[in-house]
Scaffold this motif. Structure first.
Motif, mmCIF file in Angstrom:
data_model
loop_
_atom_site.group_PDB
_atom_site.id
_atom_site.type_symbol
_atom_site.label_atom_id
_atom_site.label_comp_id
_atom_site.label_asym_id
_atom_site.label_seq_id
_atom_site.Cartn_x
_atom_site.Cartn_y
_atom_site.Cartn_z
ATOM 1 N N ASN A 1 -79.082 103.316 74.819
ATOM 2 C CA ASN A 1 -79.868 102.119 74.487
ATOM 3 C C ASN A 1 -81.368 102.391 74.601
ATOM 4 O O ASN A 1 -82.152 101.952 73.749
ATOM 5 C CB ASN A 1 -79.476 100.945 75.387
ATOM 6 N N ASP A 2 -81.773 103.115 75.653
ATOM 7 C CA ASP A 2 -83.190 103.462 75.807
ATOM 8 C C ASP A 2 -83.667 104.335 74.652
ATOM 9 O O ASP A 2 -84.754 104.126 74.111
ATOM 10 C CB ASP A 2 -83.424 104.189 77.140
ATOM 11 N N ALA A 3 -82.837 105.318 74.283
ATOM 12 C CA ALA A 3 -83.201 106.202 73.162
ATOM 13 C C ALA A 3 -83.298 105.399 71.863
ATOM 14 O O ALA A 3 -84.226 105.597 71.073
ATOM 15 C CB ALA A 3 -82.183 107.325 73.022
ATOM 16 N N ALA A 4 -82.354 104.494 71.657
ATOM 17 C CA ALA A 4 -82.379 103.667 70.441
ATOM 18 C C ALA A 4 -83.630 102.780 70.434
ATOM 19 O O ALA A 4 -84.267 102.598 69.385
ATOM 20 C CB ALA A 4 -81.123 102.813 70.358
ATOM 21 N N LYS A 5 -83.989 102.277 71.584
ATOM 22 C CA LYS A 5 -85.183 101.427 71.684
ATOM 23 C C LYS A 5 -86.433 102.242 71.343
ATOM 24 O O LYS A 5 -87.308 101.772 70.609
ATOM 25 C CB LYS A 5 -85.291 100.855 73.096
ATOM 26 N N LYS A 6 -86.504 103.482 71.868
ATOM 27 C CA LYS A 6 -87.653 104.341 71.582
ATOM 28 C C LYS A 6 -87.722 104.690 70.106
ATOM 29 O O LYS A 6 -88.796 104.697 69.500
ATOM 30 C CB LYS A 6 -87.591 105.606 72.425
ATOM 31 N N VAL A 7 -86.565 104.981 69.519
ATOM 32 C CA VAL A 7 -86.527 105.302 68.087
ATOM 33 C C VAL A 7 -86.998 104.095 67.275
ATOM 34 O O VAL A 7 -87.775 104.234 66.323
ATOM 35 C CB VAL A 7 -85.108 105.749 67.666
ATOM 36 N N THR A 8 -86.538 102.919 67.656
ATOM 37 C CA THR A 8 -86.948 101.701 66.955
ATOM 38 C C THR A 8 -88.452 101.485 67.088
ATOM 39 O O THR A 8 -89.124 101.144 66.112
ATOM 40 C CB THR A 8 -86.178 100.479 67.509
ATOM 41 N N GLU A 9 -88.965 101.692 68.297
ATOM 42 C CA GLU A 9 -90.405 101.535 68.512
ATOM 43 C C GLU A 9 -91.201 102.535 67.681
ATOM 44 O O GLU A 9 -92.218 102.187 67.080
ATOM 45 C CB GLU A 9 -90.740 101.698 70.002
ATOM 46 N N ARG A 10 -90.727 103.792 67.648
ATOM 47 C CA ARG A 10 -91.408 104.804 66.837
ATOM 48 C C ARG A 10 -91.337 104.451 65.358
ATOM 49 O O ARG A 10 -92.311 104.629 64.618
ATOM 50 C CB ARG A 10 -90.800 106.184 67.076
ATOM 51 N N ALA A 11 -90.190 103.949 64.922
ATOM 52 C CA ALA A 11 -90.041 103.572 63.509
ATOM 53 C C ALA A 11 -90.988 102.424 63.170
ATOM 54 O O ALA A 11 -91.626 102.427 62.112
ATOM 55 C CB ALA A 11 -88.596 103.176 63.215
ATOM 56 N N LEU A 12 -91.097 101.443 64.067
ATOM 57 C CA LEU A 12 -92.015 100.322 63.832
ATOM 58 C C LEU A 12 -93.466 100.806 63.803
ATOM 59 O O LEU A 12 -94.252 100.390 62.950
ATOM 60 C CB LEU A 12 -91.833 99.246 64.902
ATOM 61 N N ALA A 13 -93.804 101.688 64.755
ATOM 62 C CA ALA A 13 -95.164 102.225 64.782
ATOM 63 C C ALA A 13 -95.444 103.029 63.511
ATOM 64 O O ALA A 13 -96.511 102.908 62.912
ATOM 65 C CB ALA A 13 -95.366 103.094 66.022
ATOM 66 N N SER A 14 -94.473 103.831 63.103
ATOM 67 C CA SER A 14 -94.629 104.637 61.890
ATOM 68 C C SER A 14 -94.777 103.740 60.669
ATOM 69 O O SER A 14 -95.620 103.979 59.808
ATOM 70 C CB SER A 14 -93.420 105.557 61.732
ATOM 71 N N SER A 15 -93.966 102.701 60.611
ATOM 72 C CA SER A 15 -94.044 101.751 59.497
ATOM 73 C C SER A 15 -95.404 101.069 59.483
ATOM 74 O O SER A 15 -96.027 100.919 58.428
ATOM 75 C CB SER A 15 -92.928 100.714 59.625
ATOM 76 N N SER A 16 -95.875 100.684 60.651
ATOM 77 C CA SER A 16 -97.188 100.052 60.757
ATOM 78 C C SER A 16 -98.284 101.013 60.317
ATOM 79 O O SER A 16 -99.210 100.636 59.588
ATOM 80 C CB SER A 16 -97.424 99.594 62.192
ATOM 81 N N ASP A 17 -98.175 102.278 60.756
ATOM 82 C CA ASP A 17 -99.148 103.288 60.349
ATOM 83 C C ASP A 17 -99.133 103.487 58.833
ATOM 84 O O ASP A 17 -100.185 103.599 58.203
ATOM 85 C CB ASP A 17 -98.867 104.626 61.038
ATOM 86 N N GLN B 1 -98.189 101.328 56.566
ATOM 87 C CA GLN B 1 -98.764 100.152 55.910
ATOM 88 C C GLN B 1 -100.287 100.179 56.008
ATOM 89 O O GLN B 1 -100.980 99.856 55.038
ATOM 90 C CB GLN B 1 -98.206 98.874 56.532
ATOM 91 N N SER B 2 -100.805 100.588 57.162
ATOM 92 C CA SER B 2 -102.256 100.689 57.325
ATOM 93 C C SER B 2 -102.823 101.734 56.375
ATOM 94 O O SER B 2 -103.849 101.509 55.729
ATOM 95 C CB SER B 2 -102.612 101.049 58.767
ATOM 96 N N GLU B 3 -102.157 102.865 56.295
ATOM 97 C CA GLU B 3 -102.603 103.931 55.394
ATOM 98 C C GLU B 3 -102.552 103.458 53.942
ATOM 99 O O GLU B 3 -103.452 103.748 53.153
ATOM 100 C CB GLU B 3 -101.727 105.177 55.580
ATOM 101 N N MET B 4 -101.501 102.736 53.610
ATOM 102 C CA MET B 4 -101.366 102.207 52.256
ATOM 103 C C MET B 4 -102.525 101.246 51.945
ATOM 104 O O MET B 4 -103.131 101.308 50.875
ATOM 105 C CB MET B 4 -100.023 101.477 52.116
ATOM 106 N N ARG B 5 -102.837 100.352 52.899
ATOM 107 C CA ARG B 5 -103.946 99.413 52.701
ATOM 108 C C ARG B 5 -105.265 100.164 52.540
ATOM 109 O O ARG B 5 -106.081 99.822 51.675
ATOM 110 C CB ARG B 5 -104.031 98.423 53.864
ATOM 111 N N ARG B 6 -105.483 101.196 53.370
ATOM 112 C CA ARG B 6 -106.720 101.982 53.250
ATOM 113 C C ARG B 6 -106.794 102.654 51.881
ATOM 114 O O ARG B 6 -107.847 102.658 51.236
ATOM 115 C CB ARG B 6 -106.802 103.019 54.367
ATOM 116 N N ASN B 7 -105.671 103.215 51.430
ATOM 117 C CA ASN B 7 -105.652 103.857 50.110
ATOM 118 C C ASN B 7 -105.912 102.847 48.996
ATOM 119 O O ASN B 7 -106.651 103.128 48.059
ATOM 120 C CB ASN B 7 -104.324 104.572 49.880
ATOM 121 N N GLU B 8 -105.279 101.679 49.099
ATOM 122 C CA GLU B 8 -105.496 100.642 48.090
ATOM 123 C C GLU B 8 -106.965 100.211 48.068
ATOM 124 O O GLU B 8 -107.555 100.058 46.993
ATOM 125 C CB GLU B 8 -104.599 99.431 48.361
#
Length: 122
Positions: free
Chosen positions: A38-54, A56-63
């Motif tokens: 469960n802890d590993a899954a939580k960390k993976v989810t957090e990393r995925a959310l952070a990566s997704s956020s990054d 999206q930010s990169e996409m906005r900067r490029n746009e």
């Protein structure tokens, strides 16, 4: 026979106690594994959310960068269009002046030619 009966009861109780301890140990192991998973899954989810956020930010900067570049290019094209329009207008004005000058010169040459022929005939 009683002695044996007590021995069998003690042996059975000992077996039951051993099985219970093994079950508790295995339950504890599985609970720990579930917690780790469960802890590993939580960390993976957090990393995925952070990566997704990054992303999206990169996409906005490029746009934003591309929009800015497009706007600058449109401004350059508009400036070029205006410059070319001014050059075209100037070229047309010079052409019209040259045509008018040519016509005036032809008229003047006709008049001079006429005057010359008049003078020769006298």
């Amino acid at each position: 026979v009683l002695f044996r009966s007590n021995e069998v009861k003690q042996s059975a109780a000992s077996e039951i106690d051993l099985v219970q301890r093994l079950c508790h140990a295995r339950t504890s192991e599985l609970t720990n594994e579930i917690q780790v998973t469960n802890d590993a899954a939580k960390k993976v989810t957090e990393r995925a959310l952070a990566s997704s956020s990054d992303l999206q930010s990169e996409m906005r900067r490029n746009e934003d960068r591309i929009s800015s570049q497009l706007k600058q290019q449109e401004q350059r094209f508009e400036a070029m269009r205006q410059t070319m329009q001014l050059e075209k207008t100037e070229a047309e004005r010079q052409r019209d002046k040259a045509v008018a000058d040519y016509a005036a010169m032809n008229e003047k040459m006709k008049n001079l030619s006429y005057d010359l022929s008049e003078t020769e005939t006298r």
